[in-house]
Structures are given as structure tokens and as C-alpha cells.
Design an enzyme around this catalytic site. Structure first.
Site, PDB file in Angstrom:
ATOM      1  N   GLU A 282     -10.731  83.857   0.773  1.00 29.72           N
ATOM      2  CA  GLU A 282     -11.206  83.814  -0.603  1.00 29.72           C
ATOM      3  C   GLU A 282     -12.655  83.360  -0.556  1.00 29.72           C
ATOM      4  O   GLU A 282     -12.958  82.245  -0.156  1.00 29.72           O
ATOM      5  CB  GLU A 282     -10.318  82.860  -1.408  1.00 29.72           C
ATOM      6  CG  GLU A 282     -10.526  82.918  -2.882  1.00 29.72           C
ATOM      7  CD  GLU A 282     -10.436  84.330  -3.470  1.00 29.72           C
ATOM      8  OE1 GLU A 282      -9.807  85.219  -2.871  1.00 29.72           O
ATOM      9  OE2 GLU A 282     -11.036  84.539  -4.534  1.00 29.72           O
ATOM     10  N   GLU A 313     -20.240  87.325  -6.439  1.00 28.16           N
ATOM     11  CA  GLU A 313     -20.104  87.089  -4.994  1.00 28.16           C
ATOM     12  C   GLU A 313     -20.280  88.384  -4.196  1.00 28.16           C
ATOM     13  O   GLU A 313     -20.750  88.348  -3.057  1.00 28.16           O
ATOM     14  CB  GLU A 313     -18.750  86.434  -4.702  1.00 28.16           C
ATOM     15  CG  GLU A 313     -18.715  84.982  -5.182  1.00 28.16           C
ATOM     16  CD  GLU A 313     -17.351  84.506  -5.590  1.00 28.16           C
ATOM     17  OE1 GLU A 313     -16.362  85.223  -5.327  1.00 28.16           O
ATOM     18  OE2 GLU A 313     -17.266  83.420  -6.195  1.00 28.16           O
ATOM     19  N   ASP A 471      -8.796  82.384  -7.995  1.00 27.67           N
ATOM     20  CA  ASP A 471      -7.942  82.050  -6.840  1.00 27.67           C
ATOM     21  C   ASP A 471      -6.520  82.568  -7.071  1.00 27.67           C
ATOM     22  O   ASP A 471      -5.881  83.095  -6.155  1.00 27.67           O
ATOM     23  CB  ASP A 471      -7.882  80.528  -6.628  1.00 27.67           C
ATOM     24  CG  ASP A 471      -9.267  79.920  -6.497  1.00 27.67           C
ATOM     25  OD1 ASP A 471     -10.173  80.634  -6.028  1.00 27.67           O
ATOM     26  OD2 ASP A 471      -9.440  78.752  -6.867  1.00 27.67           O
TER      27      ASP A 471
HETATM   28  P1  ADP Z   1     -12.855  80.705 -10.431  1.00 31.54           P
HETATM   29  O1  ADP Z   1     -13.585  80.331  -9.183  1.00 31.54           O
HETATM   30  O2  ADP Z   1     -12.947  79.650 -11.500  1.00 31.54           O
HETATM   31  O3  ADP Z   1     -11.473  81.163 -10.182  1.00 31.54           O
HETATM   32  P2  ADP Z   1     -13.910  83.370 -10.497  1.00 31.54           P
HETATM   33  O4  ADP Z   1     -15.199  83.870 -11.014  1.00 31.54           O
HETATM   34  O5  ADP Z   1     -13.660  83.464  -9.039  1.00 31.54           O
HETATM   35  O6  ADP Z   1     -13.706  81.899 -11.033  1.00 31.54           O
HETATM   36  O7  ADP Z   1     -12.707  84.162 -11.209  1.00 31.54           O
HETATM   37  C1  ADP Z   1     -12.578  84.230 -12.562  1.00 31.54           C
HETATM   38  C2  ADP Z   1     -11.684  85.438 -12.878  1.00 31.54           C
HETATM   39  O8  ADP Z   1     -10.709  85.031 -13.822  1.00 31.54           O
HETATM   40  C3  ADP Z   1     -12.444  86.577 -13.548  1.00 31.54           C
HETATM   41  O9  ADP Z   1     -12.934  87.478 -12.573  1.00 31.54           O
HETATM   42  C4  ADP Z   1     -11.398  87.224 -14.433  1.00 31.54           C
HETATM   43  O10 ADP Z   1     -10.773  88.277 -13.723  1.00 31.54           O
HETATM   44  C5  ADP Z   1     -10.377  86.108 -14.664  1.00 31.54           C
HETATM   45  N1  ADP Z   1     -10.416  85.602 -16.044  1.00 31.54           N
HETATM   46  C6  ADP Z   1     -11.378  84.836 -16.599  1.00 31.54           C
HETATM   47  N2  ADP Z   1     -11.098  84.583 -17.898  1.00 31.54           N
HETATM   48  C7  ADP Z   1      -9.934  85.199 -18.179  1.00 31.54           C
HETATM   49  C8  ADP Z   1      -9.122  85.336 -19.355  1.00 31.54           C
HETATM   50  N3  ADP Z   1      -9.470  84.786 -20.503  1.00 31.54           N
HETATM   51  N4  ADP Z   1      -7.978  86.064 -19.264  1.00 31.54           N
HETATM   52  C9  ADP Z   1      -7.619  86.639 -18.094  1.00 31.54           C
HETATM   53  N5  ADP Z   1      -8.347  86.564 -16.960  1.00 31.54           N
HETATM   54  C10 ADP Z   1      -9.485  85.851 -16.989  1.00 31.54           C
END
Ligand code: ADP
Length: 493
Positions: A282, A313, A471
Site C-alpha cells: 500500500e 500517489e 487502506d
Molecule cells: P487515506 O490514506 O485516508 O485512506 P486515500 O487518499 O488513500 O486516503 O484514499 C481515500 C479514498 O477513499 C478515495 O480514493 C476514495 O476512493 C475513498 N473515499 C473518500 N471519501 C469517500 C466517501 N465519502 N465515500 C466513499 N468512498 C470515499
């Protein structure tokens, strides 16, 4: 796109994958976990802290723009910058002094499991995956309290030359200090007044103070390293995260190359006795470009089978691999950025000798897979739909308490706008004869050099929390893949 058709695919995929998870023998998850101390900061608290530290001091430090937190004034300066811009930020601190100061002067509202490996280990255990083996090199008593109390979640410990699997609460090192990150959330409309700076916060967001004390090492105890073959025989896959903690130099004279080497050795040792082992990394942002490149080209390349990341990323990875223009095009939000995202995913797949690259974005997921992957595109699609259901569940409830919670996620509608955003990619692929409109609408595309799977995701309108959803998505899809591979193996036997 027929939304109803996708909703139907979602429920079929979810019930299919959840019925197969029991086939997974086990999953190893390493390296990073920490405690997230969360504080929602209010206007009067900001005022009090500014008064305490001195407005002028803070004002001057804002101009200096500290890149790490050495004292409370640095902290206040970065908090005001984040609030002024309404932007999320993550800043490291290398001592535990700030934690003590925050405990004396602010105190957190709540605390929870943080760090990719910690979050993923808890998720897999909660979903009922057999034999989740979590390894954290800095497992403290405080950290152990944030692991779910379930018999399928354990840590490896070596005692009298023998390997044992014990729940974190029976496996921690009593001498180990905890790694505590602070997450300071702030709300839109909060008024801030610090001499020249007078503003109202434009957006809800957060500042993360990431604790990086000296003893943080992405490393493995020698005794445990020797016993890795026993672990690898009892698992089907490993999820590795936390390489962003690797530092350029250490006090004892060692450097990032030593730790990259150690990380590679662990992977090789895991695969030694289980060549079929699937390995997922990851990826997350790594500021230092040399370390980012070393993680990608030396740890990920050739050693890892699957990579999970978000769109920013992807751009960061492309940048250090020599594709600066493509990287820029991925993030510039232009008409073609979606096409660049796809092209970037293909570049990562080939350049890094991967079998699977999974990109999650708000509204859709894209996955490119090597031609020799022993699963068909529909199975890959099921894995993505399973992951999106988990994401929607987590966004709605804040956390996933068990497989039954997923009904909530299934009820979240497919985000049609997200799919509409993919039109440009559809046009590009269809115009070049890479796929038909029908293939694109099915989300399963087979090209000469790779397979491509695209799904619209479920997006929660007012999420309770969003930290760690990425994640959950990557880990969810990866275990779905493990379950599918296992099903095939069982069918063939
Ligand atoms: P983190 O490191 O906090 O997990 P990331 O940027 O790696 O953040 O991943 C966030 C992902 O979560 C986004 O790419 C999206 O697919 C998902 N996501 C964010 N907000 C929502 C939401 N409201 N409903 C569903 N999926 C979400």
C-alpha cells in the site's frame, strides 16, 4: 451506463466474495501502526493557545513555514496555515515533546487505531479472515489496546527459540514507548485572529502531526526473521505498508539503503518457502524523492505482485520514475487527466514488473492487471466491487464492525457522476479500437499487453470519517483476490 445493472453486480459480487473469504489460510500484515489522538479544535482553544505562545512569535513562524515540528510555536504556525488555506497537511515531529505539550494544553477528544498496517489488520480480523498476523516493530502497551480483541488476530513472538502467535495484548514490549500521531480537525467558519492574520476557515479539514521518534525503524528482529518461513507457510498473502517511515540517515550511521535492503530481505524470505505468496504494497506519499524512488524500484519492483494507491500517489510515483510530463497531466485536472491516469497505471505495471495496479479515486476505481494473472477480468471486477462496498460502509458508519454492517454499504448508491468522469477515457479507448462501448460499460477490457478493469464506486454524501478508507479499499480488494485464487485452486484440485 445502467446504474441498476451495476447495483445488481454489486450485490452479487459482495455475496460471492463474502462466501469465499473463509478459504483464505491467513494474511501477514506489516509494518506501521500508531495511535491516532483526534482533537476537534474550537475557536476559544485556538485563541487561548495563540495567547499562550505569543501572537508575534506565531506570526513570524508562519513566515518561516516550518517543515517539521520542533516546538509548540511550529505546531501553531502550521495549524494556522492549514486553517487559513483549508488544506489537509501532514507534518512530522521527531521527538515526543510536542505530545506532552499537547496533552498538557489541549487533550484529545478520542483516540483510535492509526497507521496503514494497524488499520488493515483490524479490518481483516473484523471481516473474519483466518489467521491475521500483524507485525509492528514498535508494539507498545498503549498500541496493543487499539487492536480488536479477536482470536484470529495475532502477533508473532519468538520465545525460547520457538515461534508463537499471541494477541497484541499478550505480545507487546513493556519497555516500548507509544507512537502517537495527533489529528487536529478544524471546521469551516472558525474565526482566527493572530496579529496580521484575520480569517475565517474556508473548509473543514485536518492537520496531522506525525510522530517519528528516533526508535522508529522499518525493521524486523533477527529471531523473528529466522522464523519467517513458518509464517509464510500459514498464509496466502501479505500486505506491506509503512515504507514512508524509512529515513535518509540514522544516528548510528546506517541509511535508507540499509533499510531498503532489510525490507527486500523480508520479502524474499517470506517467498522462499511459499513462491505462490501474493504480496500487496500500500503506497503512500513519501516526500523524499530518492527514498520514494528506492521504495518503488528496489522494494516494489520484481518483489511485489500488487500495488495500491490513489491518484496523487500515481503522479508522485510516475514523477520519480522519469515520467514527469505524464505525472503532471495526471494531477492537472485537465480533460485528459483520466487518460493519463490510465496510461500511468500501465507504466507502473510494466516498469515495476507488477501483476496488478489498483488505483482508487472518489467515484471510480481503475485496476490494470498483467495478461498472465490467473484470474479472469470478472473476478477482478468482483474484487473491486467488494472493496467499494466496504469503503461505503466505513464512510457511512465510521468503522466496520463486521461483515453484517456491509448491508449499509450496499444501500449506498453507485456514484453516477464518478462514472461520467470516465467518459473521456471511454472515448479514447473506443476511438483507438482498444475496446468496444459494451466492454467499457461492463468494466472489463482486454488489451494486447494487459487487462483493464474499471468500476464506478459507491460514494457516501456525508461521510462520518474518511481517514483510512484508501487502506480499506486496497486491503478489501486484495483479500477478495486471494479468496478467488483460492477458490480456483480448490476447484482444480
Ligand atoms: P487515506 O490514506 O485516508 O485512506 P486515500 O487518499 O488513500 O486516503 O484514499 C481515500 C479514498 O477513499 C478515495 O480514493 C476514495 O476512493 C475513498 N473515499 C473518500 N471519501 C469517500 C466517501 N465519502 N465515500 C466513499 N468512498 C470515499
Amino acid at each position: 451506463m445502467e446504474i441498476e445493472e451495476w447495483e445488481q453486480r454489486y450485490s452479487e459480487a459482495f455475496s460471492n466474495i463474502s462466501g469465499l473469504l473463509g478459504n483464505i489460510k491467513g494474511v501477514f500484515v506489516a509494518y506501521n501502526s500508531n495511535v491516532d489522538a483526534i482533537k476537534h479544535i474550537k475557536e476559544h482553544e485556538i485563541k487561548r493557545l495563540i495567547q499562550l505562545l505569543g501572537c508575534e512569535n506565531v506570526q513570524q513562524r508562519i513566515l518561516d513555514y516550518p517543515r517539521e515540528i520542533e516546538d509548540p510555536v511550529d505546531f501553531m504556525a502550521r495549524l494556522i496555515i492549514a486553517m487559513r488555506d483549508g488544506k489537509a497537511a501532514e507534518v512530522p515531529t521527531y521527538t515526543t515533546d510536542l505530545h506532552d505539550w499537547l496533552m498538557d494544553n489541549l487533550v484529545f477528544d478520542k483516540a483510535r487505531m492509526g497507521g496503514q498496517a494497524g488499520i488493515i489488520a483490524n479490518l481483516l480480523a473484523t471481516l473474519g479472515v483466518n489467521n491475521v498476523i500483524s507485525y509492528v516493530p514498535w508494539l507498545s502497551r498503549e498500541q496493543a489496546e487499539y487492536y480488536v480483541d479477536m482470536p484470529n488476530l495475532n502477533c508473532p513472538v519468538v520465545e525460547d527459540g520457538k515461534l508463537f502467535l499471541k494477541h497484541p495484548k499478550d505480545a507487546y514490549d513493556p519497555e516500548q514507548k507509544p507512537k502517537i500521531n495527533w489529528i487536529i480537525e478544524f471546521s469551516k467558519g472558525t474565526k482566527v485572529n493572530c496579529s496580521g492574520e484575520v480569517f475565517s476557515v474556508p473548509r473543514d479539514n485536518r492537520l496531522i502531526i506525525s510522530s517519528r521518534p528516533k526508535w522508529i525503524r522499518i525493521d524486523m528482529d533477527r529471531q523473528l526473521y529466522d522464523h519467517l518461513p513458518e509464517i509464510s507457510e500459514s498464509i496466502d498473502g501479505a500486505i506491506l505498508a509503512g515504507y514512508q517511515m524509512i529515513k535518509e540517515e540514522y544516528d548510528d550511521g546506517s541509511d535508507c539503503h540499509d533499510y531498503v535492503e532489510k525490507a527486500v530481505n523480508v520479502i524474499e524470505r517470506l517467498k522462499e518457502h511459499n513462491p505462490d505468496l501474493r504480496l500487496h504494497v500500500e503506497f503512500t506519499s513519501i516526500q523524499n524523492k530518492a527514498i520514494r524512488k528506492a521504495v518503488l524500484t528496489r522494494i516494489v519492483k520484481k518483489h511485489v505482485t500488487s500495488l495500491g494507491l490513489d491518484t496523487v500517489e500515481v503522479a508522485n510515483a510516475l514523477n520519480v520514475l522519469g515520467y514527469e510530463e505524464l505525472a503532471y497531466s495526471v494531477i492537472n485536472k485537465g480533460e485528459n487527466s483520466i487518460v493519463s491516469l490510465y496510461e500511468g497505471a500501465v507504466k507502473l505495471l510494466h516498469e515495476l514488473d507488477l501483476q496488478r495496479v489498483h488505483i482508487h479515486s472518489l467515484g471510480f476505481y481503475i485496476c490494470v492487471v498483467s495478461k498472465d494473472y490467473p484470474l479472469d477480468e470478472k473476478s477482478h471486477r468482483e474484487a473491486l466491487l467488494f472493496a467499494s462496498t466496504l469503503a461505503a460502509t466505513q464512510a457511512t458508519l465510521g468503522s466496520i464492525g463486521g461483515m453484517n454492517d456491509a448491508d449499509v454499504g450496499l444501500d449506498v448508491p453507485v456514484y453516477s457522476q464518478g462514472y461520467d468522469g470516465l467518459r473521456q477515457l471511454e472515448k479514447y479507448l473506443v476511438r483507438r479500437g482498444i475496446c468496444s462501448v459494451q466492454d467499457f460499460e461492463d468494466g472489463c477490457i482486454s488489451t494486447a499487453s494487459h487487462n483493464l478493469i474499471i468500476v464506478p464506486s459507491k460514494v457516501v454524501k456525508d461521510p462520518v470519517a474518511t481517514v483510512g478508507i484508501g487502506d480499506t479499499i486496497s486491503a478489501g480488494a486484495f483479500i477478495a483476490i486471494l479468496a478467488k485464487l483460492k477458490e480456483n485452486k480448490i476447484k482444480k484440485a
